[in-house]
Design a protein around this motif. Structure first.
Motif, PDB file in Angstrom:
ATOM      1  N   LEU A 260       0.825  -1.214   0.000  1.00  0.00           N
ATOM      2  CA  LEU A 260       0.000   0.000   0.000  1.00  0.00           C
ATOM      3  C   LEU A 260       0.858   1.264   0.000  1.00  0.00           C
ATOM      4  O   LEU A 260       0.519   2.249  -0.655  1.00  0.00           O
ATOM      5  N   SER A 264       0.804   3.834  -3.058  1.00  0.00           N
ATOM      6  CA  SER A 264       0.488   5.238  -2.800  1.00  0.00           C
ATOM      7  C   SER A 264       1.538   6.164  -3.399  1.00  0.00           C
ATOM      8  O   SER A 264       1.207   7.147  -4.070  1.00  0.00           O
ATOM      9  N   ALA A 300      -4.209   3.919  -3.646  1.00  0.00           N
ATOM     10  CA  ALA A 300      -4.089   3.200  -2.376  1.00  0.00           C
ATOM     11  C   ALA A 300      -5.429   2.614  -1.933  1.00  0.00           C
ATOM     12  O   ALA A 300      -5.472   1.508  -1.372  1.00  0.00           O
ATOM     13  N   MET A 301      -6.525   3.315  -2.179  1.00  0.00           N
ATOM     14  CA  MET A 301      -7.833   2.788  -1.772  1.00  0.00           C
ATOM     15  C   MET A 301      -8.209   1.550  -2.580  1.00  0.00           C
ATOM     16  O   MET A 301      -8.730   0.568  -2.031  1.00  0.00           O
ATOM     17  N   GLY A 304      -5.958  -1.167  -1.389  1.00  0.00           N
ATOM     18  CA  GLY A 304      -6.357  -1.585  -0.045  1.00  0.00           C
ATOM     19  C   GLY A 304      -7.576  -2.480  -0.047  1.00  0.00           C
ATOM     20  O   GLY A 304      -7.620  -3.490   0.695  1.00  0.00           O
ATOM     21  N   GLY A 324      -6.524   2.119   2.851  1.00  0.00           N
ATOM     22  CA  GLY A 324      -5.820   2.781   1.755  1.00  0.00           C
ATOM     23  C   GLY A 324      -5.822   4.290   1.900  1.00  0.00           C
ATOM     24  O   GLY A 324      -4.806   4.956   1.638  1.00  0.00           O
TER      25      GLY A 324
END
Length: 385
Positions: A260, A264, A300-301, A304, A324
């Motif tokens: 992650l 990111s 990242a979301m 995640g 995330g």
């Protein structure tokens, strides 16, 4: 004086005579003048009929225009060309069709600069892949080896940080107690959890205070303050990675944490490089943009949600969205935090150990503050394991 007066018979008063009588040094007007006055006069020069400025004609009475000095002892009026009398008219003829000046080469127009990564991208990718392979191999083969890798990274990071502080600010943070205490802190976190990490942190701080007493007292306060900051910033935050590893699925938790953070950073770089226009924090890090932050959050979301759904036991996709988002924010803040330190020190990178990346601290900047965030959220979502 009109042009038509040239060539006409002399009139009374024209050459200095007046109604009151002759002027001294001038011949009297009229035909009756004696030889004495004739010797005092000079014949009027014959001026060739040359049109002024190459285009003016006479006024119909055959008078030539002036193209030179009236008398030979009268100086030529060139003050117009010297810029001394801008209102004066030049007497010299000016060519009607002057030769054209040669073309002056114009400076080449600057070509638009293409966006570049600012680093050796090939070397950066190669080093990143190599480090990732070492980390993954140690993580899933023997956990203790991975703890050793983290401890080594902590010691090298402490060396880079204290070295730059001494070079740029004259601050001598004690490296020996920091290195020993930092490595012990990571091991204690893996063996004893949070309790062991706090005890090792306290002992490291005490060792820094005592070690500095062996040197003169000048600068003691700033040296130990920098040492305590370094102990918290590098080894203590890295201890949360070791605590993640304690769980039954600890290797997967650490892998999610690393993935992650990397995703990111990659999203921030890719989106910011392509679409970034609005500066995020220009006084701290001019290269970071708000568009890049949005890219970090989005990447990242998504990552995640996938990681929590497929890699973490009892994890849910919506938990991955929260995780995330938190990782994107903490990683960005960590990056800005180290950028603030480097800007205060007046350096670009903390070191040169990793080609294309800088130093170890330049890779730990976003990982260190993200570790406690991921550890805490995973404990909340799925327990300590």
């Amino acid at each position: 004086m009109n042009d038509s007066s040239w060539g006409a018979p002399p009139q009374a008063g024209y050459w200095g005579a007046s109604d009151q009588g002759p002027v001294q040094g001038a011949a009297p007007a009229g035909p009756a003048y004696d030889a004495h006055y004739a010797q005092q006069t000079r014949p009027m020069p014959i001026v060739p009929d040359v049109p002024e400025h190459g285009g003016d004609q006479d006024d119909g009475q055959g008078a030539a225009r002036l193209s030179g000095p009236l008398f030979r002892d009268e100086p030529f009026r060139d003050d117009t060309y010297r810029g001394e009398n801008p209102s004066a008219q030049p007497y010299a003829a000016v060519p009607q069709n002057p030769e054209p000046m040669p073309d002056v080469p114009q400076p080449a127009q600057p070509q638009p600069q293409k966006k570049t990564a600012g680093r050796d991208l090939g070397a950066a990718i190669g080093v990143g892949v190599g480090l990732g392979a070492v980390i993954v191999a140690s993580l899933f083969v023997v956990k203790a080896v991975f703890v050793g890798v983290v401890a080594v990274a902590v010691v090298v990071g402490l060396w880079e940080l204290t070295k730059r502080l001494e070079e740029r600010k004259g601050i001598k943070a004690p490296l020996v107690p920091l290195a020993i205490g930092g490595a012990a802190m990571v091991v204690a976190g893996y063996v004893r959890g949070a309790e062991g990490a706090w005890v090792a942190m306290a002992l490291t701080a005490l060792a820094v205070l005592v070690w500095r007493m062996t040197e003169p007292p000048e600068g003691y306060l700033k040296d130990v303050t920098a040492g305590l900051f370094a102990a918290f910033y590098v080894p203590f935050l890295a201890t949360f990675v070791a605590m993640m590893l304690m769980a039954d699925d600890g290797a997967w938790r650490v892998l999610v944490f690393l993935l992650l953070t990397v995703v990111s950073d990659t999203g921030a770089y890719a989106v910011g490089w392509r679409f970034g226009k609005t500066k995020l924090a220009p006084r701290i890090s001019p290269g970071k943009t708000r568009e890049g932050l949005l890219g970090a959050v989005a990447f990242a979301m998504v990552a995640g949600a996938l990681c929590m759904q497929f890699m973490i036991d009892d994890g849910a996709w919506w938990q991955g969205l929260v995780l995330g988002l938190a990782v994107a924010v903490s990683a960005t803040l960590g990056d800005l935090g180290e950028s603030m330190i480097k800007r205060d020190l007046g350096i670009k990178d903390m070191g040169t150990l990793l080609p294309g990346h800088g130093g170890i601290m330049d890779r730990l900047d976003s990982l260190l503050p993200t570790a406690p965030v991921v550890w805490l959220l995973l404990v909340i979502f799925v327990g300590s394991g």
